[in-house]
Design an enzyme around this catalytic site. Structure first.
Site, short mmCIF file in Angstrom:
data_model
loop_
_atom_site.label_atom_id
_atom_site.label_comp_id
_atom_site.label_asym_id
_atom_site.label_seq_id
_atom_site.Cartn_x
_atom_site.Cartn_y
_atom_site.Cartn_z
N ASP A 7 0.97 -1.15 0.01
CA ASP A 7 0.09 0.02 -0.15
C ASP A 7 0.78 1.18 -0.07
O ASP A 7 1.36 1.65 1.14
CB ASP A 7 -0.95 0.11 1.19
CG ASP A 7 -2.00 1.13 1.41
OD1 ASP A 7 -2.33 1.75 0.19
OD2 ASP A 7 -2.30 1.55 2.20
N GLU A 68 -1.21 -1.10 -4.62
CA GLU A 68 -2.60 -0.35 -4.89
C GLU A 68 -2.17 0.50 -6.00
O GLU A 68 -1.38 1.45 -6.01
CB GLU A 68 -2.81 0.29 -3.64
CG GLU A 68 -4.19 0.91 -3.74
CD GLU A 68 -4.70 1.65 -2.41
OE1 GLU A 68 -5.16 0.93 -1.75
OE2 GLU A 68 -4.42 2.72 -2.19
N ASP A 141 -2.79 1.29 6.73
CA ASP A 141 -1.86 0.80 5.73
C ASP A 141 -1.29 -0.73 5.59
O ASP A 141 -1.35 -1.22 4.68
CB ASP A 141 -0.67 1.82 5.68
CG ASP A 141 -1.27 3.42 5.76
OD1 ASP A 141 -1.38 3.94 4.93
OD2 ASP A 141 -1.17 3.72 6.87
#
Length: 197
Positions: A7, A68, A141
Site C-alpha cells: 500500500d 495499490e 496501511d
C-alpha cells in the site's frame, strides 16, 4: 504462491506478505509499515522506501508483487507521492523479474469483503478473519497491504485464464480471417478464369 502486497505512500508505506494455498486459503507471513520523515527531501524518502522494499524482497522472496493503483485523490501532492512510491516498488520488482500488478482500491475491497464500497474497518476486519489474525494490523496501511496480497492471490489466476482465452480467441480469429481471405482469392481466380474462357 507468495505475494508481497504494498500500500504505497511516502509517510507510511504498508508491506504485507501472504502465502496462498489450495483453494482460497491464505496465510500471513509478515506485515509492517515503513515510515519516512515528512520533512525529509523527496529523493531521500523514495530511497528509504526503495531500501525497505529490497530488504523485504530479500527476506521473504515473493513470487509476485501487488501494488495499490492510484486513480483519484483530492489532494494532488498526496496522489503524486503515492504514485512515486508505487513506482519505486514496481522498479524494484522488475529488477528481480517479478510480475507486478496494480489493483484498484475498489477491486481489493470487493475481493476481500465482497463489496467495492467497504470502509477501512470492514477491510481490516475481513483481513483479520481470513488470515486468522488475533491482533489488528495497525495502522490501516498494514491491513491494506495484506488485503492487496489476498486480492492478487484470488484474482490473478482468473485474470491469467482470461488473458489466455483472449489470446486463443485472437489466434482463432486470425486463422479464420486468413482462411476467408484465401477462399475469397480462390473464388476470384476461379471467376476470372471462367470469364477468360
Amino acid at each position: 504462491m507468495r505475494v508481497l502486497g504494498v500500500d504505497p505512500g511516502l509517510t507510511r508505506c504498508g508491506f504485507g506478505v501472504v502465502d496462498g494455498g489450495k483453494g482460497r486459503t491464505v496465510r500471513c507471513v509478515a506485515v509492517d509499515v515503513v515510515r519516512t520523515p515528512a520533512d525529509a527531501d523527496l529523493s531521500v524518502r523514495l530511497l528509504g522506501i526503495s531500501d525497505a522494499v529490497e530488504r523485504w524482497m530479500d527476506r521473504y522472496e515473493p513470487e509476485a508483487v501487488a501494488v495499490e493503483r492510484v486513480f483519484a485523490q483530492h489532494n494532488v501532492s498526496t496522489a503524486m507521492g503515492t504514485a512515486q512510491a508505487g513506482g519505486v516498488v514496481a522498479v524494484a520488482a522488475a529488477r528481480r523479474g517479478l510480475p507486478v500488478v496494480f489493483h484498484t482500491p475498489s477491486e481489493v475491497k470487493a475481493a476481500v469483503t465482497g463489496s467495492g464500497r467497504a470502509d477501512k474497518a470492514q477491510v481490516t476486519g475481513m483481513v483479520m478473519r481470513l488470515l486468522g489474525l488475533e491482533v489488528r494490523p495497525h495502522p490501516a496501511d498494514a491491513a491494506d497491504a495484506l488485503a492487496l496480497a489476498i486480492c492478487h492471490l484470488w484474482r490473478e489466476p482468473m485474470r491469467q485464464r482470461l488473458a489466455e482465452a483472449e489470446a486463443r480467441a485472437a489466434e482463432i480469429a486470425k486463422t479464420h480471417k486468413a482462411r476467408l481471405a484465401a477462399a475469397a482469392k480462390l473464388a476470384k481466380q476461379a471467376k476470372n478464369t471462367g470469364v477468360a474462357r
